[in-house]
Structure formats: C-alpha cells, structure tokens
Motif scaffolding. Structure first.
Motif, short mmCIF file in Angstrom:
data_model
loop_
_atom_site.label_atom_id
_atom_site.label_comp_id
_atom_site.label_asym_id
_atom_site.label_seq_id
_atom_site.Cartn_x
_atom_site.Cartn_y
_atom_site.Cartn_z
N UNK A 61 38.33 59.58 34.50
CA UNK A 61 38.67 59.12 33.15
C UNK A 61 39.65 57.96 33.22
N UNK A 62 40.63 58.04 34.15
CA UNK A 62 41.59 56.95 34.32
C UNK A 62 40.86 55.66 34.70
N UNK A 63 39.96 55.75 35.68
CA UNK A 63 39.24 54.56 36.15
C UNK A 63 38.42 53.94 35.03
N UNK A 64 37.78 54.78 34.22
CA UNK A 64 36.96 54.27 33.11
C UNK A 64 37.83 53.55 32.08
N UNK A 82 38.69 46.18 40.53
CA UNK A 82 38.48 47.00 41.74
C UNK A 82 39.73 47.01 42.60
N UNK A 83 40.31 45.84 42.85
CA UNK A 83 41.51 45.76 43.69
C UNK A 83 42.68 46.52 43.08
N UNK A 84 42.87 46.39 41.78
CA UNK A 84 43.97 47.09 41.11
C UNK A 84 43.79 48.61 41.18
N UNK A 85 42.55 49.06 41.02
CA UNK A 85 42.28 50.50 41.11
C UNK A 85 42.51 51.00 42.54
N UNK A 86 42.12 50.20 43.54
CA UNK A 86 42.35 50.58 44.94
C UNK A 86 43.84 50.71 45.21
N UNK A 87 44.63 49.78 44.68
CA UNK A 87 46.08 49.83 44.85
C UNK A 87 46.67 51.11 44.26
N UNK A 88 46.01 51.64 43.25
CA UNK A 88 46.49 52.85 42.60
C UNK A 88 45.93 54.12 43.25
N UNK A 141 41.74 35.84 38.19
CA UNK A 141 41.39 36.90 37.24
C UNK A 141 40.29 37.81 37.76
N UNK A 142 39.82 37.57 38.98
CA UNK A 142 38.90 38.50 39.62
C UNK A 142 37.42 38.32 39.33
N UNK A 143 37.02 37.13 38.95
CA UNK A 143 35.60 36.87 38.72
C UNK A 143 34.94 36.48 40.04
N UNK A 144 33.66 36.78 40.16
CA UNK A 144 32.92 36.56 41.40
C UNK A 144 32.71 35.08 41.68
N UNK A 145 32.83 34.71 42.96
CA UNK A 145 32.73 33.31 43.39
C UNK A 145 31.41 32.65 42.97
#
Length: 160
Positions: A61-64, A82-88, A141-145
């Motif tokens: 639920x947190x991830x969503x 994704x990176x911010x969630x991994x850090x958490x 801002x994390x958008x794909x290359x």
C-alpha cells in the motif's frame, strides 16, 4: 541521568498505530521509530507483527500511494520513484506493484507536458545547450533516457 521516557509494549503499539494511521509508513520508518523509543528487539518484532496483522503497516500500500503521489504531484519519472522506494527498503515486487498505479497513457502525456513546458522556459539560445538543459532536468526527475533524447530532438527540430 537518562531522562528518556520508557514505554510498555502496549503504549508503544498504540503510539505506532497512530504513527502509521497518520500516513503510510515503511518497515524501516517503523523500526527507526521503535529504536528511538528504546524498545528491545523482541518488543520491536512483536509490535511490527501486530501492526502488519491489523493492516497499519503494509508496504505494498505504501509503494502504491508513494508512486501515485510522486508521479501526480511532483511529476517524477519511474526511475526516480524506483530509486526512492529502494532507498526506503521496499522490495522489488512491491516497487513493481506500485509502478502499476501509473497508467502508461498518463505517464506519456505527463512526460510530453512537462518536457514542452520546460523547453519553453529555457532561455538558452544555443539549441545544443538547450537540449542538454532539458535532458538534465528530465533525468534528475527520473524519466527514461530513450524518452528524453527522442523528445529533445523533436523539440529542437520543431523550434528551428
């Protein structure tokens, strides 16, 4: 003399239920809160299990909600989320579930919207420098290359 307040397991559980009810939390945040309350490891595990059983603590639920919120409000791309969630400390499975909250159509239209808005706001006269500034902004801002470079080329071509 240590003046830190000590808590019973029951008091700590109630306090953590309030902590989790205020907004979704990660296991990591709850563990840090319990450590700051000087709870022993056995009590920490007991409280975490109780919070999970009563659905106060739910990482899926947190991830969503995190993915939805950061995309809608901050206009972050999937890489940054994704990176911010991994850090958490969120699991890959829960990260993937969270990212499914963002529809592909919304994702692409938001990307085009912020790219075009940013492109218009960059005052740089050199097209190469303008493309770099746009790419840096979108990458941060994390958008794909592949999306970034395609869009930067399109915008540079259309502004000639």
């Amino acid at each position: 003399m240590d003046t830190k307040k000590s808590f019973t397991v029951k008091e700590a559980t109630v306090k953590l239920m309030q902590f989790c009810a205020y907004r979704d939390r990660t296991h990591k945040e709850v563990e840090e809160k319990l450590k700051s309350m000087n709870m022993i490891p056995e009590a920490q595990q007991h409280i975490i299990m109780q919070l999970m059983q009563e659905n106060f603590l739910n990482e899926e639920r947190f991830a969503k909600s995190f993915a939805r919120g950061k995309f809608r409000i901050k206009k972050w791309g999937k890489k940054r989320i994704t990176n911010e969630l991994k850090l958490r400390g969120i699991s890959s499975r829960n990260i993937q579930t969270g990212l499914k909250e963002i529809s592909e159509a919304d994702y692409i239209s938001t990307f085009h919207e912020i790219s075009e808005k940013k492109w218009e706001s960059i005052t740089e006269t050199s097209v190469i420098k303008k493309k770099k500034k746009l790419a840096d902004y979108l990458q941060y801002r994390g958008w794909e290359s592949h999306l970034i470079f395609e869009k930067a080329s399109d915008l540079a071509t259309s502004s000639d």
